[in-house]
Design an enzyme around this catalytic site. Sequence first.
Site, PDB file in Angstrom:
ATOM      1  CG  ASN A   1      -1.964  -0.982   1.272  1.00 53.66           C
ATOM      2  OD1 ASN A   1      -1.917  -1.968   0.555  1.00 53.66           O
ATOM      3  ND2 ASN A   1      -2.955  -0.733   2.086  1.00 53.66           N
ATOM      4  NE  ARG A   2      -0.425   5.690  -4.478  1.00 52.85           N
ATOM      5  CZ  ARG A   2       0.431   5.620  -5.487  1.00 52.85           C
ATOM      6  NH1 ARG A   2       1.715   5.914  -5.323  1.00 52.85           N
ATOM      7  NH2 ARG A   2       0.012   5.289  -6.682  1.00 52.85           N
TER       8      ARG A   2
END
Length: 221
Positions: free
Chosen positions: A30-31
């Site tokens: 995930n960012r």
Amino acid sequence: EAHRRLFGKHVLITAGPTHEPIDPVRYIANRSSGKQGFAIAAAAAEAGARVSLIAGPVHLDTPPGVERVDVESAREMMAEVEKALPADVAIMVAAVADWRAADTAGQKIKKDGSGAVPPLALMENPDILATLAQSPQRPGLLIGFAAETQDIVEHATAKRTRKGADWIVANDVSGPKGQSVMGGDTNTVQIVTASGTESLPAMPKGQVAAAIIDRIANEIA
Ligand code: C5P
């Protein structure tokens, strides 16, 4: 004294993304820059707490006085969180990958030039927040985060009960704001508790951290 309001307390924090390997050179993630979680760890240490910070792969320095353990995957993060227990407060800020590759290749998966793509089967990762909520060693105050793009308070309220957290700190990552939140230095959060929602104005992540630590100190003092 005001600056040592968490003296004697153990605060456990997760931060950053997790990396779920596909092969030795590729991963799912995930960012997340880890900035908000690290800012909370710094604020908790400043407030006199003993701080255990379980960090995914990030490019950040360890805040003064914080005990940091670096991990890669969600399963490693889960294991280190369990090792760090018991804690008075746990703040799960990490953007944990929901899924990992069902199989991890031991060697780099090669393109064969035919245009064929390799299959990628996924399986669910442990939910660290939900697992902690059910643990016999559940921290007295268990706080989750929720990055939302719409119906922020509704989703955060549902998440609070579904995962068994005491508070959910919801942040708005919709539209252009999302790009500035993820990796950026400011954040706009709402704190959802059993008794209602408190909306904080947009501010630097350090100030968001201080506000959250202040609410925690009020709660457990
Ligand atoms: O469901 P969602 O991923 O939005 O929930 C976010 C909250 O749950 C965050 O506090 C995050 O750290 C935590 N979480 C976790 N383990 C997961 C997924 C999310 O602890 N596998």
